[in-house]
Design an enzyme around this catalytic site. Structure first.
Site, PDB file in Angstrom:
ATOM      1  N   HIS A 133       1.232  -1.243  -0.477  1.00 34.42           N
ATOM      2  CA  HIS A 133       0.354  -0.290   0.151  1.00 34.42           C
ATOM      3  C   HIS A 133       0.708   1.369   0.168  1.00 34.42           C
ATOM      4  CE1 HIS A 133       0.770  -0.526   4.237  1.00 34.42           C
ATOM      5  NE2 HIS A 133      -0.112   0.941   4.641  1.00 34.42           N
ATOM      6  N   HIS A 149       1.560   3.988   2.220  1.00 34.15           N
ATOM      7  CA  HIS A 149       2.383   4.633   3.049  1.00 34.15           C
ATOM      8  C   HIS A 149       3.743   4.882   3.153  1.00 34.15           C
ATOM      9  CE1 HIS A 149      -2.424   4.052   5.716  1.00 34.15           C
ATOM     10  NE2 HIS A 149      -2.129   5.309   4.766  1.00 34.15           N
ATOM     11  N   ASP A 168       5.908   4.755   5.076  1.00 33.60           N
ATOM     12  CA  ASP A 168       6.294   3.919   5.755  1.00 33.60           C
ATOM     13  C   ASP A 168       6.634   1.782   4.793  1.00 33.60           C
ATOM     14  OD1 ASP A 168       3.880   3.676   7.039  1.00 33.60           O
ATOM     15  OD2 ASP A 168       4.557   1.837   8.368  1.00 33.60           O
ATOM     16  N   HIS A 169       5.700   2.191   3.975  1.00 36.98           N
ATOM     17  CA  HIS A 169       5.953   1.196   3.118  1.00 36.98           C
ATOM     18  C   HIS A 169       6.717   0.992   1.603  1.00 36.98           C
ATOM     19  CE1 HIS A 169       3.161  -1.365   6.141  1.00 36.98           C
ATOM     20  NE2 HIS A 169       2.854  -0.101   6.559  1.00 36.98           N
ATOM     21  N   HIS A 179      -7.296  -0.465   5.227  1.00 37.63           N
ATOM     22  CA  HIS A 179      -6.408   0.437   6.405  1.00 37.63           C
ATOM     23  C   HIS A 179      -6.295   1.017   5.048  1.00 37.63           C
ATOM     24  CE1 HIS A 179      -2.563   1.018   8.078  1.00 37.63           C
ATOM     25  NE2 HIS A 179      -1.748   1.274   7.212  1.00 37.63           N
ATOM     26  N   ASP A 191       0.003  -4.049   6.672  1.00 45.21           N
ATOM     27  CA  ASP A 191      -0.906  -3.526   7.216  1.00 45.21           C
ATOM     28  C   ASP A 191      -2.192  -4.054   7.436  1.00 45.21           C
ATOM     29  OD1 ASP A 191       1.533  -1.608   8.220  1.00 45.21           O
ATOM     30  OD2 ASP A 191       1.399  -0.190   7.626  1.00 45.21           O
ATOM     31  N   HIS A 240       5.153  -4.756  10.714  1.00 44.97           N
ATOM     32  CA  HIS A 240       4.984  -4.105  11.615  1.00 44.97           C
ATOM     33  C   HIS A 240       5.600  -4.892  12.877  1.00 44.97           C
ATOM     34  CE1 HIS A 240       4.469   0.277  10.627  1.00 44.97           C
ATOM     35  NE2 HIS A 240       3.698   0.028   9.830  1.00 44.97           N
TER      36      HIS A 240
HETATM   37 FE    FE Z   1       2.683   0.371   7.982  1.00 46.89          FE
HETATM   38 ZN    ZN Z   2       0.371   1.135   6.351  1.00 41.68          ZN
END
Ligand code: FE
Ligand code: ZN
Length: 243
Positions: A58, A60, A62-63, A116, A135, A173
């Protein structure tokens, strides 16, 4: 049959896991959800692996934050959700439900698991019994509902629950301890959950990772996967958001 893939966990940011996946048969190496580039490039170099692909679950940051630098350094191909292409400018290949992505000769099937984020996908490798879930599913938890509804998350988790029990679940995570503490408030008498938490507390105290998990473990201990209805999941998700 156990997977022949070599999968390295690279911790990043505060609690992200980046998965570096090497297929010895084809000598291909792939990265799942690189939040950052440097530790990934360093790990691959140390192992003598050449990164040829990135798979994103996805949009985001942090990905996907490491996409551009890894692509610049290696010339790799970036695959990710077609529905989020506008938010992941580094994508080369856009995929959707049922599409097949390959690492060497190993096939992954794309599963759309929106909730998400609206276009979130998972990658299931049937021959390896491995699923990269980003996530969507966590050990004893699930992702927050930023761009979707509880009913969608409920359907996603029920679908993942039908994968083979032995399938290994690679989450993005390390949220296991906090998730387990919340899970115990929902199912205080779940013996499998209590046993698992005792193990998780010891592992975290020793600085060990608790991911990957398995479908069987999640079916036994994850309240969000065990929720009998979307309404129940919604209630627990709200409670967890404020836990
Ligand atoms: Fe994440
Ligand atoms: Zn995420």
């Amino acid at each position: 049959m156990p997977s022949s893939l070599e999968i390295v966990r690279i911790p990043a940011l505060s609690d992200n896991y980046i998965w570096l996946v090497h297929d010895p048969a084809s000598d291909e190496t792939m990265v799942v959800d690189p939040s950052v580039a440097d530790p990934v490039l360093a790990e691959a170099k140390a192992r003598g692996w050449r990164i040829s692909q990135i798979w994103n679950t996805h949009w985001h940051p942090d990905h996907t934050g490491g996409n551009a630098a890894i692509k610049a350094a290696t010339g790799c191909t970036v695959t990710g959700p077609a529905a989020e292409a506008a938010r992941i400018p580094t994508l080369d290949r856009l995929v959707a439900e049922g599409d097949v992505v390959k690492l060497g000769a190993i096939e992954a099937t794309v599963m759309e698991v929106p909730a998400h984020t609206a276009g979130h996908i998972a990658y299931y490798l049937p021959s390896e019994e491995i699923v990269f879930v980003g996530d969507t599913l966590f050990a004893m938890g699930c992702g927050r509902l930023f761009e979707g509804e509880a009913a969608q998350m409920h359907a996603n988790l029920q679908r993942l629950a039908r994968l083979p029990e032995e399938a290994k679940v690679y989450c993005a995570h390390e949220y296991t301890l906090a998730n387990g503490r919340f899970a115990l408030t929902v199912e205080p008498d779940n013996e499998a959950l209590r046993q698992r938490m005792a193990g998780v507390e010891a592992m975290r105290a020793a600085g060990e990772a608790t991911v990957p998990t398995t479908i069987a473990l999640e079916r036994a201990t994850n309240p969000f996967m065990r929720a009998e209805s979307a309404e129940m999941l919604a209630e627990w998700r709200r409670a967890k958001d404020n836990f």
